[in-house]
Design an enzyme around this catalytic site. Structure first.
Site, PDB file in Angstrom:
ATOM      1  N   ASP A 277      58.750  74.638  46.165  1.00  0.00           N
ATOM      2  CA  ASP A 277      59.971  74.101  45.545  1.00  0.00           C
ATOM      3  C   ASP A 277      61.114  75.053  45.866  1.00  0.00           C
ATOM      4  OD1 ASP A 277      61.858  72.795  44.090  1.00  0.00           O
ATOM      5  OD2 ASP A 277      60.971  73.188  42.126  1.00  0.00           O
TER       6      ASP A 277
ATOM      7  N   ASN B 201      54.694  77.267  59.553  1.00  0.00           N
ATOM      8  CA  ASN B 201      56.068  76.871  59.216  1.00  0.00           C
ATOM      9  C   ASN B 201      57.056  77.868  59.784  1.00  0.00           C
ATOM     10  OD1 ASN B 201      57.861  78.327  57.000  1.00  0.00           O
ATOM     11  ND2 ASN B 201      55.710  78.751  56.483  1.00  0.00           N
TER      12      ASN B 201
ATOM     13  N   PHE C 138      64.207  79.712  55.433  1.00  0.00           N
ATOM     14  CA  PHE C 138      64.921  79.762  54.140  1.00  0.00           C
ATOM     15  C   PHE C 138      65.933  78.628  53.985  1.00  0.00           C
ATOM     16  CE2 PHE C 138      64.108  84.577  54.101  1.00  0.00           C
ATOM     17  CZ  PHE C 138      63.027  84.444  53.256  1.00  0.00           C
TER      18      PHE C 138
ATOM     19  N   SER D 276      59.029  87.049  55.485  1.00  0.00           N
ATOM     20  CA  SER D 276      59.115  85.812  56.254  1.00  0.00           C
ATOM     21  C   SER D 276      59.357  86.149  57.720  1.00  0.00           C
ATOM     22  CB  SER D 276      60.259  84.932  55.738  1.00  0.00           C
ATOM     23  OG  SER D 276      60.499  83.918  56.681  1.00  0.00           O
TER      24      SER D 276
ATOM     25  N   ASN E 111      60.524  84.104  59.808  1.00  0.00           N
ATOM     26  CA  ASN E 111      61.439  83.089  60.331  1.00  0.00           C
ATOM     27  C   ASN E 111      62.918  83.425  60.167  1.00  0.00           C
ATOM     28  OD1 ASN E 111      59.146  81.468  60.937  1.00  0.00           O
ATOM     29  ND2 ASN E 111      59.036  80.948  58.762  1.00  0.00           N
ATOM     30  N   THR E 112      63.201  84.628  59.691  1.00  0.00           N
ATOM     31  CA  THR E 112      64.586  85.102  59.641  1.00  0.00           C
ATOM     32  C   THR E 112      64.613  86.379  60.466  1.00  0.00           C
ATOM     33  OG1 THR E 112      64.992  84.148  57.469  1.00  0.00           O
ATOM     34  CG2 THR E 112      66.396  85.998  58.094  1.00  0.00           C
TER      35      THR E 112
ATOM     36  N   LYS F 224      56.831  91.242  48.259  1.00  0.00           N
ATOM     37  CA  LYS F 224      55.832  90.466  49.021  1.00  0.00           C
ATOM     38  C   LYS F 224      55.840  90.926  50.476  1.00  0.00           C
ATOM     39  CE  LYS F 224      54.473  85.626  49.760  1.00  0.00           C
ATOM     40  NZ  LYS F 224      54.884  84.238  49.476  1.00  0.00           N
TER      41      LYS F 224
ATOM     42  N   ASN G 164      52.057  87.483  52.638  1.00  0.00           N
ATOM     43  CA  ASN G 164      52.715  86.314  53.232  1.00  0.00           C
ATOM     44  C   ASN G 164      51.983  85.885  54.525  1.00  0.00           C
ATOM     45  OD1 ASN G 164      54.670  84.316  53.682  1.00  0.00           O
ATOM     46  ND2 ASN G 164      56.314  85.632  52.964  1.00  0.00           N
TER      47      ASN G 164
ATOM     48  N   TYR H 225      49.278  77.539  48.029  1.00  0.00           N
ATOM     49  CA  TYR H 225      50.189  76.539  48.590  1.00  0.00           C
ATOM     50  C   TYR H 225      49.430  75.618  49.554  1.00  0.00           C
ATOM     51  CZ  TYR H 225      54.408  74.487  50.749  1.00  0.00           C
ATOM     52  OH  TYR H 225      55.362  73.624  51.224  1.00  0.00           O
TER      53      TYR H 225
HETATM   54  C1  LIG Z   1      56.049  75.441  54.236  1.00  0.00           C
HETATM   55  C2  LIG Z   1      55.933  76.808  53.664  1.00  0.00           C
HETATM   56  C3  LIG Z   1      57.068  77.463  53.209  1.00  0.00           C
HETATM   57  C4  LIG Z   1      56.988  78.748  52.670  1.00  0.00           C
HETATM   58  N1  LIG Z   1      58.112  79.360  52.206  1.00  0.00           N
HETATM   59  C5  LIG Z   1      58.023  80.608  51.651  1.00  0.00           C
HETATM   60  C6  LIG Z   1      59.173  81.247  51.108  1.00  0.00           C
HETATM   61  O1  LIG Z   1      60.276  80.708  51.075  1.00  0.00           O
HETATM   62  N2  LIG Z   1      59.015  82.512  50.620  1.00  0.00           N
HETATM   63  C7  LIG Z   1      57.794  83.148  50.615  1.00  0.00           C
HETATM   64  O2  LIG Z   1      57.690  84.300  50.169  1.00  0.00           O
HETATM   65  N3  LIG Z   1      56.685  82.539  51.083  1.00  0.00           N
HETATM   66  C8  LIG Z   1      56.772  81.294  51.587  1.00  0.00           C
HETATM   67  N4  LIG Z   1      55.639  80.678  52.059  1.00  0.00           N
HETATM   68  C9  LIG Z   1      54.352  81.416  52.007  1.00  0.00           C
HETATM   69  C10 LIG Z   1      53.542  81.055  50.750  1.00  0.00           C
HETATM   70  O3  LIG Z   1      54.235  81.408  49.585  1.00  0.00           O
HETATM   71  C11 LIG Z   1      52.178  81.769  50.732  1.00  0.00           C
HETATM   72  O4  LIG Z   1      52.381  83.148  50.545  1.00  0.00           O
HETATM   73  C12 LIG Z   1      51.403  81.563  52.022  1.00  0.00           C
HETATM   74  O5  LIG Z   1      51.519  80.237  52.460  1.00  0.00           O
HETATM   75  C13 LIG Z   1      49.922  81.912  51.853  1.00  0.00           C
HETATM   76  O6  LIG Z   1      49.304  81.100  50.875  1.00  0.00           O
HETATM   77  P1  LIG Z   1      48.470  79.770  51.253  1.00  0.00           P
HETATM   78  O7  LIG Z   1      47.505  80.140  52.318  1.00  0.00           O
HETATM   79  O8  LIG Z   1      47.847  79.350  49.955  1.00  0.00           O
HETATM   80  O9  LIG Z   1      49.473  78.787  51.728  1.00  0.00           O
HETATM   81  C14 LIG Z   1      55.720  79.399  52.591  1.00  0.00           C
HETATM   82  C15 LIG Z   1      54.570  78.721  53.047  1.00  0.00           C
HETATM   83  C16 LIG Z   1      54.662  77.456  53.565  1.00  0.00           C
HETATM   84  C17 LIG Z   1      53.403  76.756  54.025  1.00  0.00           C
END
Ligand SMILES: Cc1cc2nc3c(=O)[nH]c(=O)nc-3n(C[C@H](O)[C@H](O)[C@H](O)COP(=O)(O)O)c2cc1C
Length: 355
Positions: free
Chosen positions: A69, A115, A119, A179, A181-182, A217, A245, A316
């Site tokens: 979200d 992904n 941000f 992240s 991606n930045t 993180k 992450n 997630y």
């Molecule tokens: C589509 C997507 C967007 C994400 N965006 C963020 C983010 O904005 N900030 C962040 O700290 N982690 C982000 N994550 C990482 C998740 O918070 C999580 O740390 C990571 O996916 C590992 O957990 P999982 O294997 O259960 O997905 C994102 C992950 C996904 C799949």
């Protein structure tokens, strides 16, 4: 139920399917009579799972990870979906569109997601007004990122700006330096950059007497010596650590789209992140809060993360593959595990497998 919906959702581009899920949750949120129905379906409560950590009461250890979200659009609906806490965001000071689409991929054969969202979010002011529409019965934290166009030397101030804006409205913050991606965000893992960030956060905390816990993180791509070098300043500055992450590694994957750029999440992260959790618990003598994330799909995964030192976990990717019933399933079977092994409380298993 999700077994029926999943094949339909998986026909759509992943970001489109995610948007449809958010729309469904918005619908629930607008029709408040539906909230108890969602709660009935997904909520499971048992005192054996409830923990008080850093003055925060977590009804269970299964939290929603950041990125689901991103603009704080559906916190009230998610509050009723069985999680022990929500981490909303990543939020940046200014709104930004993120990277060009497509930017999210399902790796179906690997139970994983790539992904490179970058941000995408509506910015801190609008996100705050979204959040303020409701009050919450579970901890609601905020993940913070940096705007793409913020000049390199000023980036650490983006975190401070968001903390300052939300300090009276969230239960915890997560400073996300991980992240991929930045551009250059992960250089905050380097010694000098990190100590500048830590000093800025420490001076802000002292000046404003802020009591909201702030977590950090880190990336899954940090090796153990690198993690070890960061732990002293982390313990001095932050109230907890989220490990970890996404990764940029692509070893042992089978899906055809495995070479897409971005951060890989889901099942392939699990072993690596477990190792980081175990190492951190050992190095901090079990005295520092660890939140585990990465590839948690079933109760054995939750139990392993807790036994290796995490006090809470975040999910997630497994929600995408297993559906929203997962929270209840994990909480129920974790309770069964604890009871059948003679434990009185979930905290009794934290760190048990750390030698
Ligand atoms: C589509 C997507 C967007 C994400 N965006 C963020 C983010 O904005 N900030 C962040 O700290 N982690 C982000 N994550 C990482 C998740 O918070 C999580 O740390 C990571 O996916 C590992 O957990 P999982 O294997 O259960 O997905 C994102 C992950 C996904 C799949």
């Amino acid at each position: 139920m999700y077994k029926l919906i999943k094949p339909i959702l998986f026909q759509f581009d992943p970001e489109k399917a995610h948007g449809m899920t958010i729309d469904a949750l918005k619908f629930v949120q607008r029709h408040s009579k539906l909230l108890p129905v969602v709660r009935q379906l997904f909520h499971y409560e048992n005192p054996i799972l409830k923990q008080n950590i850093k003055g925060i009461s977590f009804p269970n250890p299964i939290a929603l990870a950041a990125g689901f979200d991103k603009s704080c659009e559906v916190p009230k609906a998610l509050e009723n979906a069985g999680f022990g806490a929500l981490e909303l965001g990543g939020i940046t000071p200014k709104p930004q569109p993120g990277n060009p689409k497509p930017r999210m991929y399902r790796l179906v054969e690997d139970d994983a997601i790539i992904n490179r969202m970058g941000f995408n979010n509506i910015g801190m002011n609008k996100a705050l007004s979204n959040l303020r529409k409701y009050s919450y019965k579970i901890p609601v934290g905020l993940n913070i990122g940096v705007n793409k166009l913020t000049p390199y030397e000023e980036r650490y101030q983006d975190y401070i700006r968001v903390i300052d804006t939300f300090k009276n409205d969230v239960t915890f913050f997560t400073v996300n330096i991980s992240s991929p991606n930045t551009e250059n965000l992960q250089s905050f893992h380097d010694k000098d950059e990190f100590s500048q960030l830590c000093s800025a956060i420490q001076s802000y905390k002292i000046k404003h007497d802020i009591s909201v816990p702030i977590f950090i993180k880190l990336t899954s791509d940090l090796d153990l010596p690198g993690l070890g070098r960061m732990l002293d300043p982390i313990v001095e500055t932050f109230d907890g650590i989220i490990l970890a992450n996404t990764t940029q590694q692509r070893d042992n994957l089978h899906s055809t789209n495995r070479s897409e750029a971005g951060g890989l999440s889901g099942r392939p992260l699990f072993e690596r992140n477990l190792e980081m959790i175990n190492y951190t618990y050992k190095k901090t003598n079990g005295q520092f809060l660890i939140i585990g994330t990465g590839g948690i799909f079933d109760t054995d995964d939750v139990i392993m993360m807790l036994r290796h030192g995490a006090s809470l976990v975040q999910i997630y990717s497994s929600l995408v593959f297993e559906g929203p019933g997962l929270t209840k399933k994990l909480n129920k079977s974790l309770t069964q595990y604890l009871e059948s092994h003679g434990y009185n409380h979930v905290s009794e298993i934290i760190g048990l497998d750390v030698k």
